[in-house]
Design a protein around this motif. Structure first.
Motif, short mmCIF file in Angstrom:
data_model
loop_
_atom_site.label_atom_id
_atom_site.label_comp_id
_atom_site.label_asym_id
_atom_site.label_seq_id
_atom_site.Cartn_x
_atom_site.Cartn_y
_atom_site.Cartn_z
N LEU A 24 67.47 -45.58 80.42
CA LEU A 24 68.64 -46.42 80.15
C LEU A 24 68.91 -47.39 81.31
O LEU A 24 69.33 -48.52 81.10
N VAL A 25 68.67 -46.90 82.53
CA VAL A 25 68.88 -47.75 83.71
C VAL A 25 67.88 -48.90 83.66
O VAL A 25 68.21 -50.07 83.91
N GLN A 26 66.64 -48.58 83.31
CA GLN A 26 65.62 -49.62 83.21
C GLN A 26 65.98 -50.64 82.12
O GLN A 26 65.87 -51.84 82.33
N ASP A 27 66.44 -50.14 80.98
CA ASP A 27 66.85 -51.05 79.89
C ASP A 27 67.95 -51.99 80.34
O ASP A 27 67.95 -53.18 80.03
N GLU A 28 68.89 -51.44 81.10
CA GLU A 28 70.02 -52.23 81.59
C GLU A 28 69.52 -53.34 82.53
O GLU A 28 69.95 -54.49 82.46
#
Lengths: 231, 85
Positions: A24-28
């Motif tokens: 999720l951090v990478q997607d953000e």
């Protein structure tokens, strides 16, 4: 010969700790990239974009030096296997396998109109990017972005006795400046020879040097050494 | 044929966040419409050759007209298939 500069900001992706990277951090971190461009990003390109995102502000116009020993070699290797098997290769996969493909995607995503250089540095390793940065400072630029990136080498290639790869993908981005604030460093060449391996093995040494407040980093190559020293 | 082509566009061009219903048969595929680019044209040409055994020849065919929309692509593929049968 030496070059003085400052490291304004630097970043690593994935984070250097034992925790698994939260997708999720990478997607953000990739959320501002237009969808039509995002579909073209390989896992390595995504890692590169995350590190860059942490290092510079969106829409920063900055000359950029990308350095990668192996680039998208896994992609090229897969295509060679397809050709061997008599299959037609994908034009998209081909266009994204070239050494400057990530640089091209970066210039589109960031609308960066200043020059970008892509290096496959061989035994000099990370120093090649800093030499290129020296040239850009000499040309009159006051800021330069360096992006060092590599995936693990495809298992087809022998590991020993070469020092070409680690088992992890790793990207370091550094925003350098010859004015203003930052970690003041002096980059120089020294005579001592050795073999600390190519860029993928040198990058962890650079991370350690920057994060642990060490006085200097000396990287030995078969022909000479490169030194980064805090001033 | 048009829905089949839309599915082919989605799967061959990594547009998985789109559905067949999101693509209008008459809409422009390139630039301002769906927003495809020249690499997509090559990729789609390859996918069409594999699936329908129909070759789009940039020297001979009016590529701009054929690739204008899903509808024009479908007309071209069907006419090429009719020539073969």
């Amino acid at each position: 010969m030496y070059q003085d500069f400052k490291v304004q900001r630097w970043s690593v992706w994935p984070p250097q700790n034992d925790q698994k990277t939260d997708p999720l951090v990478q997607d953000e971190l990739l959320s501002s990239i237009p969808k039509m461009l995002k579909r073209r990003l390989s896992p390595l390109a995504r890692t590169v974009f995350c590190a860059i995102n942490l290092c510079i502000d969106k829409n920063t116009n900055i000359p950029t030096i990308f350095s990668s020993t192996h680039g998208e070699l896994a992609k090229s290797f897969k295509m060679m296997e397809m050709i061997e098997g008599g299959e037609e290769i994908s034009p998209t996969a081909f266009s994204l396998s070239v050494h400057n493909s990530i640089a091209g995607l970066f210039s589109m995503a960031y609308k960066n109109k200043l020059q970008s250089t892509v290096i496959a540095p061989g035994e000099e390793g990370i120093a090649a990017a800093f030499i290129e940065a020296t040239g850009l400072f000499d040309e009159g630029y006051s800021e330069v972005l360096i992006v060092l990136y590599d995936d693990p080498l495809v298992s087809f290639y022998p590991e020993e006795p070469y020092k070409l790869s680690t088992n992890e993908s790793c990207v370091v981005a550094l925003s350098l400046s010859n004015v203003g604030l930052g970690i003041p460093l002096r980059f120089s060449i020294q005579e001592q020879k050795g073999d600390d391996g190519e860029q993928p093995l040198q990058v962890p040494l650079l991370i350690q040097f920057l994060s642990e407040n060490k006085e200097n980093l000396i990287i030995h190559t078969p022909r000479h050494s490169w030194c980064w020293e805090r001033r | 044929m048009e829905n089949e082509l839309k599915q082919l566009i989605i799967s061959s061009l990594d547009l998985e966040d789109l559905n067949v219903e999101d693509i209008d048969s008459q809409e422009a595929l390139f630039n301002e419409g769906l927003g495809l680019d020249s690499i997509d044209a090559l990729e789609l040409g390859l996918a069409i050759r594999k699936k329908y055994d129909v070759r789009i020849d940039a020297e001979k065919d009016d590529v701009v007209k054929i690739f204008a929309s899903v509808s024009s692509l479908a007309v071209f593929i069907e006419s090429e298939q009719a020539k073969k049968s």
